[in-house]
Design an enzyme around this catalytic site. Sequence first.
Site, PDB file in Angstrom:
ATOM      1  N   ASP A   1       0.862  -1.157   0.000  1.00  0.00           N
ATOM      2  CA  ASP A   1       0.000   0.000   0.000  1.00  0.00           C
ATOM      3  C   ASP A   1       0.915   1.228   0.000  1.00  0.00           C
ATOM      4  O   ASP A   1       2.140   1.111   0.091  1.00  0.00           O
ATOM      5  CB  ASP A   1      -0.944  -0.029   1.216  1.00  0.00           C
ATOM      6  CG  ASP A   1      -2.161   0.866   1.005  1.00  0.00           C
ATOM      7  OD1 ASP A   1      -3.179   0.631   1.652  1.00  0.00           O
ATOM      8  OD2 ASP A   1      -2.071   1.787   0.156  1.00  0.00           O
TER       9      ASP A   1
HETATM   10  C1  GLC Z   1      -4.292   4.386   0.018  1.00  0.00           C
HETATM   11  C2  GLC Z   1      -5.213   3.247   0.367  1.00  0.00           C
HETATM   12  C3  GLC Z   1      -5.343   2.208  -0.714  1.00  0.00           C
HETATM   13  C4  GLC Z   1      -5.210   2.854  -2.074  1.00  0.00           C
HETATM   14  C5  GLC Z   1      -3.796   3.376  -2.174  1.00  0.00           C
HETATM   15  C6  GLC Z   1      -3.544   4.074  -3.519  1.00  0.00           C
HETATM   16  O1  GLC Z   1      -3.539   4.762   1.138  1.00  0.00           O
HETATM   17  O2  GLC Z   1      -4.976   2.564   1.589  1.00  0.00           O
HETATM   18  O3  GLC Z   1      -6.617   1.576  -0.545  1.00  0.00           O
HETATM   19  O4  GLC Z   1      -5.469   1.917  -3.100  1.00  0.00           O
HETATM   20  O5  GLC Z   1      -3.457   4.273  -1.118  1.00  0.00           O
HETATM   21  O6  GLC Z   1      -4.339   5.231  -3.613  1.00  0.00           O
END
Ligand code: GLC
Length: 733
Positions: free
Chosen positions: A266
Amino acid sequence: MNVEHLIKQMTLQEKIGQLIQILPSVYSDDHEDVITGPVAQLMKESGITSENRWEIGSVIGINNAAQARYIQSQYLEHNRLQIPLLFMADIIHGHRTIYPVPLAMASSWDIEAIEQMARQSAFEATVSGLHVTFSPMADLTRDARWGRVMEATGEDVWLNGEMAAAFVRGYQGTDLKNEGTLAACVKHFAAYGAPEGGRDYNTVDMSDRELREFYLPAYKRALDEGAKMVMTSFNVVDGIPATVSTYLLRDILRKEWAFDGVTISDWSSIKEVIFHGVAESLADAGRLAMEAGVDIDMMSGAYLNHLEEAIEQKRISVGKLDEAVLRILRLKDELGLFEHPYRGIETMTEQAVHLAPEHRAHARELAEKSIVLLKNEDILPLSNQKIALIGPFITSTDVLGPWAGSGKTEEAIPLIEAFREKGIPFSYSPGSGVEEEVDWEAAVETARQAEVIVLALGEASWMSGEAGSKTDIRLPKTQVDGLRKLAALNIPIVTVLFNGRPLDLRKVERYSTAILEAWYPGTETGHAVYNLLYGHQSPSAKLTMSFPHHVGQMPLRYDALRTGRPADIENADMRYTSKYLDAPNEALFPFGFGMSYAQFDYEQLTLSHHDCGHGDITATVKVSNTSTVEGDEIIQWYIQDQVAKVSRPVKQLKGFNRVTIAPGTSIEVELTISLDMLAYLHPDGSHSADDGYFTLFVGPSSTEGLSAEFALNRVVKEIQHEHDDEKTSTSAR
Ligand code: GLC
């Protein structure tokens, strides 16, 4: 493309580059920005240079075709081996046409409609140049304090899996080389939806049993449906950050589940391993992530800045690097990117696809199926009463909800517009903003002449979503105060709610004549809510997440274990049982609950036989529509395992029938009870069903309907009960 041949031509830097995901701005067409502006700062922090940006593997956050075309063309002019970039983004509930938030969509229980939503979203996203979506979010959720419950599909493990699979089918279709398909990335692996205190990014701690029985199955169901990627979660599991957990990423994902797709961290979650106190440095965190098997580093800089040295010093094997690179190259090949680097933007145009009439129509229909009728004291549907429209969400276009992609609030239909379009005469007063006092006295005066008040209240969309956790899940005080003042007029109040989580609705329930839980219905909000208010559609939605009496009940779930001292509803003054002194155990509005304008009666629950050991049992129930209007009913089947080697839930959803029943008619629906429905995780790790007795429940929600007993290799008398958890202290408590 023969990727095994291609990787042999790649330098170490080019291989590492494939593992990096970065923002589009590093390919900014503003040369000055890239050299001196904020982009330069970003590049410096993440180790990107004017040179190595032409070796990066993927970009996050592309949102239009021109940008995709510009970046891909610039990139391919500079990339030595002509390996195209992968474009990824969060297409969570639509790209430009915005559908209800996932927790709303889930309330439709309409698997096909959800799949169609994903298909349309994929079309709109691919014509904007996207290849991958960070969806479905398959995190099980039982705590309304957590802001991301709006992005999930609720508290039931089996239903979450069915919905995650529908998302995957809709996005990916049958072949990723087909036009309009997106690769799906299931997230957040794992158990991100169970943070202590309902506080985002907080510690998750549970037994391996709880993890495997409730939190893992929906991710697995999405992967079984063919999802191409997995995103790791921010939280720890068993004390180890999921992003560096070899238990999760190698033992379970790669070995037990034989997943051979791409894993991605993430946002900067590799770097966060340092803050978890499990890595001393970014280099250390990167090494741990590589060893655990994270293929793509989203935005942390760990891989770009430290992987080369780790490999040269043999702290990471080239073999592990090649595994990751090959998985990424295979995904690009599956998407057809080597042959079609401008995939999706070669022929179709955004103008022709975005907000297409059939997309808006489906968004409206799905919203109509997602809005839950929680209360109706014979006031809905409306007819020709004098109407007062009151409240901040009568005019608000903040109805797309969090994670609304490239949706534009100015393209959303507010409730007031639908009334205007239909030429319905009304008086209007905002009463308040979402949080700020405006003028409830004026609102009361406006409402005084009305026969019905339509009161639109709710949370601003920033009050839920990522990092949107709350300890108080009631509506803002000014809104409840206004509701109370309006209630003093003794004019029926239809309260329409726009929010991203289950709320404490005790006061709303007390003062409202009817309640529609609209969540964030998306681009077609006004049309959908209007159609339900006036009966052009009958509400059919059912909650997939319990609404508590009080936030103190969190986490709350219908499929709770029985405890050794089940609260005895018939003997309420029995102190020494598992209950609160100041609130009931039950939900105010339970899982599976939702009303219709039609009336449905359940009768004649019959079983083909009573011993599952003699073959699958066919359970049949007759459901009658005793009203004068057609309605959709979501008939729910639950099973309780009465005695097992571990304490089992009081009941678990095992199936449902979403049916339309004409007025004055009946239908029969059935459930086939098979052994796999009765299986559970044994203490020895096996997954099987025990001989013994079971109770089957069928009804309009998790708390009411009919029940009957059946067995596995036991003898059962043919018995049938009326079952209502609110009245009887059944063995199910
Ligand atoms: C965010 C979220 C995730 C998302 C990623 C990219 O922090 O936790 O769900 O897909 O970043 O935006």
